[in-house]
Scaffold this motif. Structure first.
Motif, short mmCIF file in Angstrom:
data_model
loop_
_atom_site.label_atom_id
_atom_site.label_comp_id
_atom_site.label_asym_id
_atom_site.label_seq_id
_atom_site.Cartn_x
_atom_site.Cartn_y
_atom_site.Cartn_z
N LYS A 105 39.97 38.01 51.38
CA LYS A 105 41.00 37.32 52.17
C LYS A 105 40.31 36.64 53.34
O LYS A 105 39.32 37.15 53.83
N PRO A 106 40.83 35.56 53.84
CA PRO A 106 42.01 34.87 53.31
C PRO A 106 41.71 34.27 51.95
O PRO A 106 40.60 33.77 51.73
N ILE A 107 42.67 34.32 51.07
CA ILE A 107 42.45 33.86 49.70
C ILE A 107 42.50 32.34 49.62
O ILE A 107 43.20 31.69 50.40
N SER A 108 41.78 31.81 48.68
CA SER A 108 41.94 30.41 48.28
C SER A 108 43.00 30.45 47.19
O SER A 108 42.85 31.18 46.20
N VAL A 109 44.07 29.69 47.37
CA VAL A 109 45.17 29.69 46.40
C VAL A 109 44.66 29.33 45.00
O VAL A 109 44.98 30.00 44.02
N VAL A 110 43.83 28.31 44.92
CA VAL A 110 43.31 27.87 43.62
C VAL A 110 42.44 28.97 43.00
O VAL A 110 42.59 29.29 41.82
N ARG A 111 41.58 29.57 43.79
CA ARG A 111 40.70 30.62 43.27
C ARG A 111 41.52 31.83 42.83
O ARG A 111 41.25 32.44 41.79
N PHE A 112 42.55 32.18 43.61
CA PHE A 112 43.42 33.31 43.28
C PHE A 112 44.07 33.08 41.91
O PHE A 112 44.01 33.94 41.04
N VAL A 113 44.70 31.92 41.74
CA VAL A 113 45.40 31.61 40.49
C VAL A 113 44.41 31.53 39.33
O VAL A 113 44.70 32.03 38.23
N ASP A 114 43.26 30.93 39.55
CA ASP A 114 42.24 30.83 38.50
C ASP A 114 41.75 32.23 38.09
O ASP A 114 41.55 32.49 36.90
N GLN A 115 41.57 33.10 39.06
CA GLN A 115 41.10 34.46 38.78
C GLN A 115 42.13 35.23 37.97
O GLN A 115 41.80 35.93 37.03
N VAL A 116 43.40 35.09 38.34
CA VAL A 116 44.49 35.75 37.59
C VAL A 116 44.48 35.25 36.14
O VAL A 116 44.52 36.05 35.21
N ALA A 117 44.41 33.94 35.97
CA ALA A 117 44.42 33.36 34.62
C ALA A 117 43.22 33.85 33.81
O ALA A 117 43.34 34.17 32.63
N ALA A 118 42.06 33.96 34.44
CA ALA A 118 40.87 34.42 33.75
C ALA A 118 41.00 35.88 33.29
O ALA A 118 40.52 36.25 32.21
N LEU A 119 41.67 36.70 34.08
CA LEU A 119 41.83 38.11 33.74
C LEU A 119 42.90 38.33 32.68
O LEU A 119 42.90 39.34 31.98
N LEU A 120 43.81 37.37 32.55
CA LEU A 120 44.88 37.51 31.56
C LEU A 120 44.56 36.70 30.32
O LEU A 120 45.17 36.79 29.31
#
Length: 120
Positions: A105-120
């Motif tokens: 944190k603070p998170i990068s919104v793009v990195r956060f969403v990309d990381q979630v997508a990569a894990l799923l």
């Protein structure tokens, strides 16, 4: 069917941000404010991913990862650790416990969403 994400975060603003981001990307987000409830909520909710803060009151994120990984039903669910207190060696230690990803944190919104997508 939409992927389910359990979000364990004691900070209300971060919890809302993470859940709003997930919902905006068509994930089903389940907020948990208290780490002491996380294992039971994970067993009931059956998430595809768990996002958790490492600095939680009552039970640390480290302890929570250990409890999740010790549970037969939950141990295969990927965990994304999120923390504001990234000290040298923390990422390696948290990944060694079983976290599949580590985001500071603070998170990068793009990195956060990309990381979630990569894990799923």
């Amino acid at each position: 069917m939409a992927k389910r994400v359990l979000v364990v975060e004691d900070n209300e603003l971060n919890l809302k941000l993470f859940c709003d981001l997930l919902r905006a990307h068509d994930y089903v987000a389940e907020p948990v404010r208290d780490g002491r409830e996380a294992v039971a909520r994970a067993q009931a909710f059956k998430p595809d991913l768990i996002i958790m803060d490492i600095q939680l009151p009552h039970v640390s994120g480290v302890e929570l990862i250990e409890m999740l990984k010790a549970d037969e039903e939950l141990k295969t669910i990927p965990i994304m650790a999120v923390t504001a207190y990234a000290a040298k060696g923390d990422e390696e230690r948290i990944r060694a416990l079983g976290a599949a990803a580590y985001v500071s944190k603070p998170i990068s919104v793009v990195r956060f969403v990309d990381q979630v997508a990569a894990l799923l």
